[in-house]
Design an enzyme around this catalytic site. Structure first.
Site, PDB file in Angstrom:
ATOM      1  N   LYS A  13       0.823  -1.214   0.000  1.00  0.00           N
ATOM      2  CA  LYS A  13       0.000   0.000   0.000  1.00  0.00           C
ATOM      3  C   LYS A  13       0.858   1.266   0.000  1.00  0.00           C
ATOM      4  O   LYS A  13       0.576   2.204  -0.724  1.00  0.00           O
ATOM      5  CB  LYS A  13      -0.952   0.002   1.208  1.00  0.00           C
ATOM      6  CG  LYS A  13      -1.897  -1.190   1.219  1.00  0.00           C
ATOM      7  CD  LYS A  13      -2.844  -1.159   2.399  1.00  0.00           C
ATOM      8  CE  LYS A  13      -2.200  -1.291   3.749  1.00  0.00           C
ATOM      9  NZ  LYS A  13      -1.724  -2.625   4.128  1.00  0.00           N
ATOM     10  N   ARG A  88      -9.527   0.134  10.009  1.00  0.00           N
ATOM     11  CA  ARG A  88      -8.965  -1.211  10.093  1.00  0.00           C
ATOM     12  C   ARG A  88      -9.937  -2.184  10.756  1.00  0.00           C
ATOM     13  O   ARG A  88      -9.645  -3.367  10.832  1.00  0.00           O
ATOM     14  CB  ARG A  88      -7.702  -1.126  10.961  1.00  0.00           C
ATOM     15  CG  ARG A  88      -6.473  -1.703  10.309  1.00  0.00           C
ATOM     16  CD  ARG A  88      -5.325  -1.405  11.256  1.00  0.00           C
ATOM     17  NE  ARG A  88      -4.142  -2.109  10.891  1.00  0.00           N
ATOM     18  CZ  ARG A  88      -3.123  -1.570  10.228  1.00  0.00           C
ATOM     19  NH1 ARG A  88      -3.185  -0.333   9.803  1.00  0.00           N
ATOM     20  NH2 ARG A  88      -2.047  -2.285   9.980  1.00  0.00           N
ATOM     21  N   ARG A 122      11.764  -7.299   4.288  1.00  0.00           N
ATOM     22  CA  ARG A 122      11.542  -5.854   4.080  1.00  0.00           C
ATOM     23  C   ARG A 122      12.456  -5.013   4.962  1.00  0.00           C
ATOM     24  O   ARG A 122      12.535  -5.218   6.174  1.00  0.00           O
ATOM     25  CB  ARG A 122      10.065  -5.542   4.387  1.00  0.00           C
ATOM     26  CG  ARG A 122       9.728  -4.080   4.286  1.00  0.00           C
ATOM     27  CD  ARG A 122       8.263  -3.868   4.095  1.00  0.00           C
ATOM     28  NE  ARG A 122       7.457  -4.123   5.277  1.00  0.00           N
ATOM     29  CZ  ARG A 122       6.171  -3.791   5.367  1.00  0.00           C
ATOM     30  NH1 ARG A 122       5.556  -3.212   4.358  1.00  0.00           N
ATOM     31  NH2 ARG A 122       5.495  -4.042   6.467  1.00  0.00           N
ATOM     32  N   ARG A 155      11.337  -3.279  10.443  1.00  0.00           N
ATOM     33  CA  ARG A 155      10.309  -2.944  11.419  1.00  0.00           C
ATOM     34  C   ARG A 155      10.203  -4.076  12.432  1.00  0.00           C
ATOM     35  O   ARG A 155      10.173  -5.244  12.055  1.00  0.00           O
ATOM     36  CB  ARG A 155       8.959  -2.769  10.716  1.00  0.00           C
ATOM     37  CG  ARG A 155       8.785  -1.412  10.109  1.00  0.00           C
ATOM     38  CD  ARG A 155       7.573  -1.314   9.235  1.00  0.00           C
ATOM     39  NE  ARG A 155       6.338  -1.782   9.849  1.00  0.00           N
ATOM     40  CZ  ARG A 155       5.132  -1.597   9.313  1.00  0.00           C
ATOM     41  NH1 ARG A 155       5.017  -0.918   8.180  1.00  0.00           N
ATOM     42  NH2 ARG A 155       4.054  -2.051   9.894  1.00  0.00           N
ATOM     43  N   ARG A 166      -0.211 -10.108  13.284  1.00  0.00           N
ATOM     44  CA  ARG A 166      -0.806  -9.037  12.482  1.00  0.00           C
ATOM     45  C   ARG A 166      -1.681  -9.615  11.373  1.00  0.00           C
ATOM     46  O   ARG A 166      -2.741  -9.083  11.059  1.00  0.00           O
ATOM     47  CB  ARG A 166       0.278  -8.144  11.875  1.00  0.00           C
ATOM     48  CG  ARG A 166       0.978  -7.274  12.912  1.00  0.00           C
ATOM     49  CD  ARG A 166       2.246  -6.667  12.347  1.00  0.00           C
ATOM     50  NE  ARG A 166       2.022  -5.708  11.291  1.00  0.00           N
ATOM     51  CZ  ARG A 166       2.852  -5.512  10.272  1.00  0.00           C
ATOM     52  NH1 ARG A 166       3.958  -6.219  10.156  1.00  0.00           N
ATOM     53  NH2 ARG A 166       2.589  -4.608   9.366  1.00  0.00           N
TER      54      ARG A 166
END
Ligand code: AMP
Length: 216
Positions: A13, A88, A122, A155, A166
């Site tokens: 996103k 969310r 990532r 992260r 998550r």
């Protein structure tokens, strides 16, 4: 043009928003970034949010609402925005309706294994937010951003055990929003398994096809 970008963690996103914001001259507002900025500033919201975020939990509605409302007061949102990370939950979707009426929801659809592989590698620039990957988008100098020479970091919430939480939270709380916006007639599904750097990737073109129609 008030656009919501919907999709599982690491659906891309943020990457798509940074392309679309150039094309449509709209600000990208990321709920996660608003919280990370609050953490950097070490303000009261940041201190409360950090602990929850580090454990892959959602922060209380009142915190994210305060930050979002403050951001939406800025002048650059007059023509619209590209929002990601809020709403969310179904409860937040109802709150969103009171803040602003969305024109379109782009739902980035991708396979669970693709998400896990993306998050595992990532790495992100601390300064400009550019996203790299340890195996697929390798920075020229290890640990340093190609664009601005900032430091790259992983992260905390991308670590496997937190990511699993998550993803479960996403399926339980956020995925129902797909039906919510489908029922409202404003949902568009964008297939997003292909990496954006792949020459065959059509994600941005698909988004533009949808968004251009809003301008007509
Ligand atoms: P993101 O950058 O969108 O992956 O968000 C990172 C983390 O910020 C999430 O795992 C949550 O802990 C928190 N967060 C982001 N958006 C929200 C929201 N709308 N409501 C509650 N917590 C949020």
């Amino acid at each position: 043009m008030k656009i919501l970008l919907l999709g599982a963690p690491s659906a891309g996103k943020g990457t798509y928003a940074s392309r679309l914001k150039e094309i449509y001259n709209l600000p990208h507002i990321s709920a996660g970034d608003l919280l990370r900025d609050a953490i950097k500033e070490k303000n009261e919201f940041g201190l409360q949010a950090k602990e929850l975020m580090d454990h892959g939990k959602l922060v209380p509605n009142e915190i994210i609402l305060k930050l979002l409302k403050k951001r939406l007061e800025k002048k650059d949102t007059q023509k619209g925005f590209l929002l990601d990370g809020f709403p969310r939950t179904s409860e937040q979707a109802k709150m969103m309706q009171e803040i602003s009426e969305l024109d379109k929801v782009l739902n980035f659809d991708l396979d669970k294994q693709v998400i896990i592989d993306r998050c595992a590698g990532r790495i992100i620039c601390k300064d400009c937010g550019e996203i790299f990957h340890l195996k697929k988008i390798i920075p020229k100098v290890a640990g340093i951003c190609d664009k601005c020479q900032g430091e790259l970091y992983q992260r905390d919430d991308d670590k496997p055990e937190i990511l699993e939480k998550r993803l479960n939270l996403y399926h339980k709380q956020t995925a129902p929003l797909i039906q919510f916006y489908k029922d409202k007639g404003i949902l568009e599904v964008i297939p997003a398994d292909v990496d954006i750097r792949d020459p065959n990737c059509r994600i941005i073109e698909d988004c533009c096809e949808v968004l251009d129609k809003l301008k007509e």
